[in-house]
Design a protein around this motif. Sequence first.
Motif, PDB file in Angstrom:
ATOM      1  N   GLU A 179       0.772  -1.161   0.064  1.00  0.00           N
ATOM      2  CA  GLU A 179       0.027   0.119   0.016  1.00  0.00           C
ATOM      3  C   GLU A 179       0.885   1.292   0.088  1.00  0.00           C
ATOM      4  O   GLU A 179       0.600   2.295  -0.598  1.00  0.00           O
ATOM      5  N   ALA A 235      -6.656   3.258   3.281  1.00  0.00           N
ATOM      6  CA  ALA A 235      -6.765   2.159   2.504  1.00  0.00           C
ATOM      7  C   ALA A 235      -6.398   0.729   3.243  1.00  0.00           C
ATOM      8  O   ALA A 235      -7.150  -0.228   3.036  1.00  0.00           O
ATOM      9  N   ARG A 262      -9.833   0.036   5.707  1.00  0.00           N
ATOM     10  CA  ARG A 262     -11.240  -0.370   5.016  1.00  0.00           C
ATOM     11  C   ARG A 262     -12.458   0.026   6.087  1.00  0.00           C
ATOM     12  O   ARG A 262     -13.027  -0.748   6.181  1.00  0.00           O
ATOM     13  N   ARG A 316      -6.550   7.100  -5.243  1.00  0.00           N
ATOM     14  CA  ARG A 316      -6.736   5.992  -4.226  1.00  0.00           C
ATOM     15  C   ARG A 316      -8.044   5.869  -3.546  1.00  0.00           C
ATOM     16  O   ARG A 316      -8.405   4.795  -3.526  1.00  0.00           O
ATOM     17  N   LEU A 364     -11.023   3.007  -3.940  1.00  0.00           N
ATOM     18  CA  LEU A 364     -11.689   2.344  -2.653  1.00  0.00           C
ATOM     19  C   LEU A 364     -13.237   2.637  -2.997  1.00  0.00           C
ATOM     20  O   LEU A 364     -13.992   1.571  -2.376  1.00  0.00           O
TER      21      LEU A 364
END
Length: 270
Positions: free
Chosen positions: A124, A157, A160, A184, A188
Amino acid sequence: MKQHTLEIKGLVAAVGGKQILNGIDLTVRSGEVHAIMGPNGAGKTTLSSVVMGRPGYEVLGGQVLLDGEDVLALPAWRRAQAGLHLVMQYPSEVPGVMLADVMGEAFAARGRSTDGLAGVLRSETEGIGFNTALLDRALNVDLSGGEKKRNETLQLAMLRPKFAILDELDSGLDIDALRDCSRRVEALTNDPDQPLGVIAITHYNRLLEELRADHIHILVKGRIVAEGGPELADQLERDGYEAFASPAELAADDAPAADAAGAYDDLFAL
Ligand code: ADP
Ligand code: MG
């Protein structure tokens, strides 16, 4: 696919003894991006703080429902466990605490296995263009504005959540960092398992070039004064907030009210 709903209903709140939010209604579903745009002092940070449960804010009325359950009575950490996440306008520096430790604790608190955490963290980190060498530094300490926001986006990220509130993700970061972070977050929101629902607070359209807003809400003086689709952000860019509120409504509270219209001209005379 998991579908969730965050409903803000008639939210009235005060800070420092002054009522700032005057009845906010907003419903966000999984995968949706709602942009809240508004001038300085409109109450944007207050709204994000009240929804997340930061201490020091007084709720005077209304509800914040996550999948039908009112979260207003819960402390911030319980709201985080329930799936709410706030990316703060000015991320805090936490000396002596490493990101990997924070993520480990956060996973454990959510009952998630920490197996393979280091690997996910590394990939990530590379994915968001955050220098992996910075992982060995204490959280946000001595990072540039852009690095802090990359770091915050990376945490989002990893964790979540069901819903994220981004308070001016675009403040204090350069074009490249802005593109990487907003891209990013957009990814998501398209996650097939659990698409992230987003409330994106911003002054500028630029954030919304990569993070596509489904709905725009314009906040002035603690009230939503206009709502619409992405075209509303274009109209705002063109016409400014003057098209949505009177000069008196747009004037900062600490400016002399009678001079509201002339206050801009006198800016350099102060
Ligand atoms: P925005 O994020 O839209 O710029 P804020 O929510 O930060 O606006 O602030 C809204 C209003 O609340 C402003 O008038 C600000 O001065 C006031 N305010 C914010 N925080 C505090 C506080 N801790 N004490 C007193 N007033 C505050
Ligand atoms: Mg703010």
